[in-house]
Design a protein around this motif. Structure first.
Motif, PDB file in Angstrom:
ATOM      1  N   LEU A 547       0.829  -1.204  -0.026  1.00 20.11           N
ATOM      2  CA  LEU A 547       0.083   0.026  -0.176  1.00 20.11           C
ATOM      3  C   LEU A 547       0.728   1.344   0.162  1.00 20.11           C
ATOM      4  CD1 LEU A 547      -2.979   0.694   0.548  1.00 20.11           C
ATOM      5  CD2 LEU A 547      -2.718   0.903   2.722  1.00 20.11           C
ATOM      6  N   GLN A 548       0.512   2.089  -0.928  1.00 21.88           N
ATOM      7  CA  GLN A 548       1.559   3.300  -1.004  1.00 21.88           C
ATOM      8  C   GLN A 548       1.494   4.146   0.319  1.00 21.88           C
ATOM      9  OE1 GLN A 548       0.919   7.166  -3.417  1.00 21.88           O
ATOM     10  NE2 GLN A 548       2.033   5.865  -4.778  1.00 21.88           N
ATOM     11  N   MET A 549       0.661   4.276   1.014  1.00 15.24           N
ATOM     12  CA  MET A 549       0.763   5.081   2.436  1.00 15.24           C
ATOM     13  C   MET A 549       1.388   4.334   3.402  1.00 15.24           C
ATOM     14  SD  MET A 549      -3.147   4.868   3.751  1.00 15.24           S
ATOM     15  CE  MET A 549      -4.052   5.487   2.184  1.00 15.24           C
ATOM     16  N   MET A 550       1.761   3.209   3.075  1.00 12.97           N
ATOM     17  CA  MET A 550       2.770   2.341   4.141  1.00 12.97           C
ATOM     18  C   MET A 550       4.005   3.155   4.163  1.00 12.97           C
ATOM     19  SD  MET A 550       1.577  -1.352   3.496  1.00 12.97           S
ATOM     20  CE  MET A 550       2.958  -2.400   4.327  1.00 12.97           C
ATOM     21  N   ARG A 551       4.566   3.403   3.056  1.00 14.75           N
ATOM     22  CA  ARG A 551       5.973   4.195   3.055  1.00 14.75           C
ATOM     23  C   ARG A 551       6.771   3.221   3.251  1.00 14.75           C
ATOM     24  NH1 ARG A 551       3.396   7.756  -0.118  1.00 14.75           N
ATOM     25  NH2 ARG A 551       1.924   8.826   1.256  1.00 14.75           N
ATOM     26  N   GLY A 552       6.559   1.804   2.960  1.00 14.83           N
ATOM     27  CA  GLY A 552       7.551   0.817   3.033  1.00 14.83           C
ATOM     28  C   GLY A 552       7.034  -0.388   2.891  1.00 14.83           C
ATOM     29  N   GLU A 553       7.452  -1.547   3.145  1.00 17.46           N
ATOM     30  CA  GLU A 553       6.794  -2.851   2.745  1.00 17.46           C
ATOM     31  C   GLU A 553       7.519  -3.929   3.576  1.00 17.46           C
ATOM     32  OE1 GLU A 553       9.610  -4.371  -0.901  1.00 17.46           O
ATOM     33  OE2 GLU A 553       8.383  -2.637  -1.319  1.00 17.46           O
ATOM     34  N   LYS A 554       6.649  -4.836   3.803  1.00 18.17           N
ATOM     35  CA  LYS A 554       7.207  -5.856   4.799  1.00 18.17           C
ATOM     36  C   LYS A 554       8.128  -6.918   3.988  1.00 18.17           C
ATOM     37  CE  LYS A 554       3.445  -9.509   3.799  1.00 18.17           C
ATOM     38  NZ  LYS A 554       2.363 -10.247   4.233  1.00 18.17           N
ATOM     39  N   PRO A 555       8.839  -7.726   4.826  1.00 13.51           N
ATOM     40  CA  PRO A 555       9.772  -8.594   4.113  1.00 13.51           C
ATOM     41  C   PRO A 555       8.842  -9.831   3.689  1.00 13.51           C
ATOM     42  CG  PRO A 555      10.438  -8.264   6.481  1.00 13.51           C
ATOM     43  CD  PRO A 555       9.113  -7.552   6.262  1.00 13.51           C
ATOM     44  N   VAL A 556       9.208 -10.420   2.550  1.00 15.48           N
ATOM     45  CA  VAL A 556       8.646 -11.392   1.706  1.00 15.48           C
ATOM     46  C   VAL A 556       9.559 -12.287   1.400  1.00 15.48           C
ATOM     47  CG1 VAL A 556       6.679  -9.992   0.984  1.00 15.48           C
ATOM     48  CG2 VAL A 556       8.876 -10.400  -0.565  1.00 15.48           C
ATOM     49  N   GLU A 557       8.681 -13.823   1.265  1.00  8.90           N
ATOM     50  CA  GLU A 557       9.804 -14.795   0.842  1.00  8.90           C
ATOM     51  C   GLU A 557      10.524 -14.564  -0.541  1.00  8.90           C
ATOM     52  OE1 GLU A 557      10.339 -17.287   2.902  1.00  8.90           O
ATOM     53  OE2 GLU A 557       9.027 -16.596   4.368  1.00  8.90           O
ATOM     54  N   LYS A 558      11.361 -15.187  -0.776  1.00  8.58           N
ATOM     55  CA  LYS A 558      12.168 -15.147  -1.841  1.00  8.58           C
ATOM     56  C   LYS A 558      11.492 -15.492  -3.095  1.00  8.58           C
ATOM     57  CE  LYS A 558      16.804 -16.075   0.065  1.00  8.58           C
ATOM     58  NZ  LYS A 558      18.168 -17.234  -0.167  1.00  8.58           N
TER      59      LYS A 558
END
Length: 610
Positions: A547-558
């Motif tokens: 989500l753009q308003m998160m200003r970041g992202e969670k770690p995801v699997e490879k």
């Protein structure tokens, strides 16, 4: 057990340092109670004296104080009585029971001879609240002493506290003494007792309780005169003494609860490098129920180990699971629960009430203002503990939770979680909002920031806010610090509005040798998206859209492909697959980790039109 006291001291030191490093302008009040109480088990009347030393750590001058007198709720015509009879879906545990209590079964709590530093004070009784004008203001950083006499009558148990439960427990003594109301950065919280939640001042308790020596007493605090009690109890057969005086000390708690009965069995389980677990249950229980209570004991130790590991260490020397009350309710260092239950139910209620030690007894939120932080956080963490300890089916549990929430969200009866606990129009609305929607709040947060960041959040929350009064913003800031993701949108939409999550797969089409996937946001609630695409050859690929308003992202699997951000204001989002493989199906939120209110539009099967 000196190591546990050390944990408390170190924890307080660490949290103070943390606030200083972060320039938090935090303060909280402090109170020290000293009480001597005599309980008459023939009439269930009691009398006591209380000395209360109050420290005003606020920046404000206080000209009044307020005391909670909870037992006054158990009188015909009280606010609790009227509300229980006029709410649209009356609680079956209460209904008209208060109205029909005989005089000797009603409750009351009265304060006499109230003084401040030796000077008599003027006070006004207002239902379950005593309003007190001070003889001299309490200045910022100042301290004052109150002394008072009090007398009470224990009501027949209707809700949580009282005498002679259905299972025969003589005394369940919760919210039984004149309790100073909390004053915090939002001001006084002298809420009348209508049957919901509690909020108290952190402090220390010193209680001497004199009661018939045929009774065993259990509850908050550490018994100081164990040897004397044992000697006096043995002397009963010689009729040498009619009463015992139980002396308890309880450091750094915000309440004191006790229960007493002539027929308690008392079992102990010492946790290695941890507290003593006490189990009090009636000897009159059937052998089946007694076996349930015995089998519960090692499981309780495992549950506590889970909470210690995933939140933070239990800081006291003992915890007691006590048969009493009217269902299950959490208190300082103990819980009162009914005992005639299936084993599954006994484990479930113990897991829930034990988890309350962390939410809300250590992270002591204002339950009336934010009941979802208390009940919801507890429901989530106790569910995960049961998954780990007894093999509860997590997916089945949350499938049911999502179903209940969806029915509530679509019922037209939903109220925002920011609603005061007493202001819900329906009991069911309060329950679903606080327990179910509150638990989903944490599960979705895990989905949004990722498992590792989520675990860090819970531990950071404990480290910063144990022995304090955190707010929703304090918790979400812990999550933001742990994850590096902006989360104000999540806190606002989920807890302060009735906005709902509804994302779907709008269409699949082929163009210039590629496949176009179009998603849509139908509901107003923002949420990052996870998509699973199944190809005709059976291969499955996962995609993640922050989500753009998160200003970041969670770690995801490879093996998860991260796509461009989705800006909330755009109702649709498209991306192109250049692979020559043919798409068979697209599913949004394939693991059903969000409380999407319409699962029907979450997947689509591609059918090419020739």
């Amino acid at each position: 057990m000196k190591n546990i006291h050390l944990i408390v001291v170190l924890m307080l030191g660490c949290t103070t340092l943390s606030f200083g490093q972060n320039n938090f302008n935090y303060w909280q009040q402090h109170v020290d109670y000293t009480m001597e109480v005599n309980m008459d088990v023939e009439t269930f009347n009691y009398k006591g004296v209380q000395k209360l030393v109050y420290t005003n750590n606020s920046p404000d001058t206080l000209n009044m104080v307020f005391f909670h007198l909870y037992f006054n709720a158990f009188q015909p015509g009280s606010e609790m009585d009227i509300r229980s009879r006029t709410i649209a879906d009356s609680d079956s545990r209460v209904m008209n029971k208060i109205q029909n209590l005989a005089k000797e079964d009603q409750g009351f709590l009265r304060v006499n001879n109230l003084t401040q530093n030796g000077l008599v004070l003027v006070s006004k009784l207002s239902g379950t609240i005593l309003e007190v004008d001070l003889e001299s203001p309490i200045l910022p950083g100042g301290q004052t002493s109150f002394e008072l006499d009090f007398e009470g009558q224990v009501p027949l148990i209707v809700r949580r506290a009282g005498k002679n439960s259905k299972e025969g427990v003589a005394l369940s003594m919760a919210q039984w003494y004149p309790k100073l109301a909390e004053y915090d950065f939002e001001g006084w919280h002298a809420d009348p007792y209508i049957g919901r939640e509690f909020y108290g001042v952190w402090g220390n308790f010193d209680l001497k309780l004199t009661i018939d020596n045929r009774y065993i007493v259990a509850g908050t605090g550490y018994l100081q005169n164990t040897a004397d009690i044992e000697i006096q109890t043995r002397a009963l057969s010689e009729k040498a003494k009619k009463t015992n005086t139980w002396h308890f000390i309880a450091p750094n708690v915000h309440d004191f609860t006790w229960a007493a009965d002539r027929g308690y069995i008392h079992d102990k389980l010492q946790i290695e490098n941890g507290p003593v677990l006490n189990f009090y249950y009636k000897n009159s229980l059937s052998e089946e129920y007694k076996e349930h209570w015995r089998a519960l004991q090692p499981i309780t130790a495992k549950l506590m180990s889970f909470f210690n590991k995933h939140i933070g260490p239990y800081p006291y020397e003992q915890y007691s699971v006590i048969q009493g009350g009217d269902g299950g309710m959490e208190y300082a260092m103990c819980t009162l629960i009914t005992g005639e239950r299936s084993f599954e139910s006994l484990v479930g209620v113990t897991a829930h009430e034990l988890a309350h030690t962390w939410f809300h007894f250590l992270m002591a939120t204002n339950e009336s203002r934010h009941p979802w932080m208390d009940e919801g956080f507890t429901e989530y963490i106790c569910t995960m503990a049961e998954v780990d300890v007894v093999g509860l089916d997590e997916n089945s549990y949350f499938d049911n939770a999502h179903r209940r929430y969806t029915e509530y969200a679509l019922s037209g009866k939903e109220q925002p979680q920011s609603t005061h606990a007493d202001r819900y129009q329906y009991n069911n609305a309060y329950s679903v909002s606080s327990y179910v929607k509150g638990a989903i709040f944490l599960r979705q947060l895990n989905y949004i920031i990722g498992e590792k960041n989520f675990r860090t959040t819970l531990k950071r929350y404990y480290e910063l806010w144990a022995f304090k009064h955190p707010t929703p913003n304090d918790f979400i800031r812990c999550a933001e610090k742990a994850s590096g993701i902006e989360l104000d949108w999540y806190l606002i939409d989920w807890t302060k509005t009735n906005n709902t999550i509804d994302y779907g797969v709008k269409s699949i089409s082929e163009e210039n040798g590629g496949t176009i996937i179009e998603l849509e946001r139908v509901g107003l609630m923002p949420m990052p998206a996870e998509i699973e695409i199944t190809f005709n050859n059976g291969e499955k690929v996962r995609y993640y859209i922050p989500l753009q308003m998160m200003r970041g992202e969670k770690p995801v699997e490879k093996d998860v492909l991260v796509l461009d951000d989705w800006a909330w204001a755009f109702p649709t989002y498209s991306f192109i697959l250049d692979e020559k493989k043919k798409v068979k199906q697209v599913i949004i939120d394939p693991d059903q980790r969000t409380a999407d209110i319409n699962r029907d539009n979450n997947s689509i099967v591609f059918k090419k039109i020739e």
